[in-house]
Design a protein around this motif. Structure first.
Motif, mmCIF file in Angstrom:
data_model
loop_
_atom_site.group_PDB
_atom_site.id
_atom_site.type_symbol
_atom_site.label_atom_id
_atom_site.label_comp_id
_atom_site.label_asym_id
_atom_site.label_seq_id
_atom_site.Cartn_x
_atom_site.Cartn_y
_atom_site.Cartn_z
ATOM 1 N N PRO A 82 36.387 2.207 -13.779
ATOM 2 C CA PRO A 82 36.961 3.538 -13.616
ATOM 3 C C PRO A 82 36.267 4.314 -12.512
ATOM 4 N N ARG A 83 37.028 4.812 -11.532
ATOM 5 C CA ARG A 83 36.434 5.565 -10.429
ATOM 6 C C ARG A 83 35.837 6.870 -10.920
ATOM 7 N N LEU A 84 36.425 7.450 -11.969
ATOM 8 C CA LEU A 84 35.928 8.730 -12.444
ATOM 9 C C LEU A 84 34.517 8.622 -12.978
ATOM 10 N N ALA A 85 34.190 7.489 -13.621
ATOM 11 C CA ALA A 85 32.857 7.347 -14.187
ATOM 12 C C ALA A 85 31.785 7.429 -13.110
ATOM 13 N N THR A 103 39.176 11.067 -18.513
ATOM 14 C CA THR A 103 39.803 9.750 -18.463
ATOM 15 C C THR A 103 39.872 9.280 -17.019
ATOM 16 N N ASP A 104 40.106 7.980 -16.834
ATOM 17 C CA ASP A 104 40.304 7.469 -15.489
ATOM 18 C C ASP A 104 41.774 7.608 -15.109
ATOM 19 N N GLU A 105 42.161 7.005 -13.971
ATOM 20 C CA GLU A 105 43.525 7.158 -13.471
ATOM 21 C C GLU A 105 44.565 6.482 -14.365
ATOM 22 N N ILE A 110 36.865 7.928 -20.517
ATOM 23 C CA ILE A 110 35.561 7.769 -19.864
ATOM 24 C C ILE A 110 34.484 8.484 -20.667
ATOM 25 N N ARG A 129 36.687 3.495 -23.068
ATOM 26 C CA ARG A 129 37.504 2.561 -22.297
ATOM 27 C C ARG A 129 38.841 2.264 -22.966
ATOM 28 N N ALA A 188 41.665 9.968 -9.247
ATOM 29 C CA ALA A 188 40.707 9.179 -10.008
ATOM 30 C C ALA A 188 40.778 9.435 -11.503
ATOM 31 N N GLY A 189 41.531 10.421 -11.932
ATOM 32 C CA GLY A 189 41.638 10.663 -13.359
ATOM 33 C C GLY A 189 41.720 12.137 -13.694
ATOM 34 N N ARG A 191 39.942 15.429 -16.098
ATOM 35 C CA ARG A 191 38.778 15.950 -16.809
ATOM 36 C C ARG A 191 39.201 17.272 -17.422
#
Length: 418
Positions: A82-85, A103-105, A110, A129, A188-189, A191
């Motif tokens: 996940p890019r957001l993490a 969360t991610d995309e 996350i 996840r 990327a998600g 938040r």
């Protein structure tokens, strides 16, 4: 309602069954968009199973009140990180701020605060996840839409997504979320936070990440404007006049980007002062002269000493840059873009006409949706017309289209006359 075994298995892995809400977020977002536009929509998507990601090509076709989905490609691969993490860093691992979530995309969880996990009746470590739809069942609003799914399709913030815990449906919450962008500019998600049934009082809050990103972008733009202005003022010594003019163009373009950032972060624009629509159109033309020259397109404008309207200068310039820029891109080499000014019925109007192929009847409203373009091969993210119409309506005006296939397009910006 019905599905092939593979799709039904994915639906069940996401925490739902047949005859329940579609629990694959990206697929559901495409279906929601097709229903809203009442036309067939085809998009790439990614679905997440328990141990792998699945790349799909989704075709959503309205059939009365139903949506027929065709999923092609179906290529499996190891789940991507996940890019957001990576953007949130350690905070994503130990987030404990009241009711916060991220969360991610693909809407995989996350982070989930301990308090929120307790409210929903789950353990944060156990659902990491996992798709958000596995622990929450989203409810439709009065318009029959799910704000989070619509926001996923449009890559925009959302508010007021009612949901209930799948563990205990008596536990009802309302989700609000902001988008997070990766360093490469890609979505990327989400938040966000969770609130009770009580409406929020006061203005919406902007996350710390958004403020940091805003500052990160504004600083280099301010630097560009400052250096360009020194060129204009020749503060570093004698300079050819044409170079000084380039400096003014650079400064104007950078100021325009600042206004774009401002409009992307706010839903409305406040502005009710007298502006000269003809003069602002001239400023927009100056900013686009080099693009028109490179495309072999000329720009002509009616003689108009002035055209008084009510509005806000930066927002109006942004709209005109979008409309004129679109006209340049869709005009053939050697073509002409024309600006016409008029005043009637209490409205001041500037119309931008190109000599392109026009817009098909089925696309006349679709192209005003975010991330939609007139043709698949068009450059850009498909945001210009959506933002332009929103800005114009915020100023009590509108952006409209008059076109026919093969006859070019006529986009008009109308504002209250002053």
């Amino acid at each position: 309602m019905a599905a092939d075994p593979e799709l039904e298995a994915l639906q069940r892995e996401a925490g739902a069954a047949l005859n329940e809400q579609l629990a694959l977020p990206q697929v559901a977002a495409i279906a929601a968009l097709a229903r809203k536009l009442r036309t067939t929509v085809s998009r790439p998507a990614v679905a997440a199973s328990a141990d792998q990601d699945i790349d799909l090509w989704v075709r959503a076709t309205p059939q009365g009140e139903d949506i027929a989905l065709s999923l092609e490609g179906w290529t499996t691969r190891a789940p991507g990180p996940p890019r957001l993490a990576s953007l949130l860093g350690a905070e994503a691992k130990s987030s404990n701020t009241l009711n916060e979530w991220a969360t991610d995309e693909q809407l995989r969880i996350i982070s989930l605060s301990e308090r929120l996990a307790e409210i929903l009746g789950v353990h944060a470590a156990d659902v990491a996840r996992q798709p958000l739809t596995r622990i929450l069942r989203f409810d439709e609003n009065e318009e029959g839409e799910m704000p989070l799914i619509s926001a996923l399709a449009a890559r925009r913030p959302f508010a007021g997504q009612h949901a209930r815990s799948r563990v205990d449906e008596s536990r009802m919450v309302i989700l609000d979320g902001e988008i997070v962008m990766a360093a490469d500019g890609q979505f990327a998600g989400f938040r966000g936070s969770v609130r009770s049934e009580d409406p929020i009082s006061g203005p919406e809050q902007v996350g710390a990440f958004d403020l940091a990103l805003d500052e990160m972008l504004r600083s280099p733009l301010d630097h560009i404007i400052g250096n360009a202005q020194r060129l204009v003022e020749r503060s570093e010594g004698p300079l050819r006049s044409d170079y000084a003019n380039y400096g003014e163009d650079i400064a104007s373009a950078a100021r325009h980007l600042l206004s774009v950032m401002s409009s992307m972060g706010h839903e409305t624009v406040q502005g009710d002062r007298t502006i000269d629509l003809a003069a602002l159109a001239g400023d927009a033309v100056v900013m686009l002269e080099s693009a028109a020259e490179a495309a072999g397109v000329s720009i002509e404008a009616d003689d108009a000493a002035s055209l008084a309207a009510r509005g806000e200068e930066r927002a109006v310039i942004q709209i005109l840059v979008n409309l004129i820029g679109n006209a340049i891109r869709h005009s053939p080499e050697g073509g002409r873009v024309r600006l016409e000014f008029a005043r009637s019925g209490g409205m001041a109007r500037v119309t931008v006409t190109d000599q392109g192929t026009g817009v098909a009847a089925d696309d006349r409203e679709r192209i005003f949706e975010r991330f939609e373009r007139a043709r698949k091969k068009d450059d850009g993210a498909g945001l210009g017309l959506a933002i332009s119409r929103r800005l114009a309506r915020s100023l009590a005006g509108d952006v409209t289209l008059d076109t026919a296939p093969g006859e070019g397009a006529r986009f008009s910006l109308s504002l209250p006359a002053a």
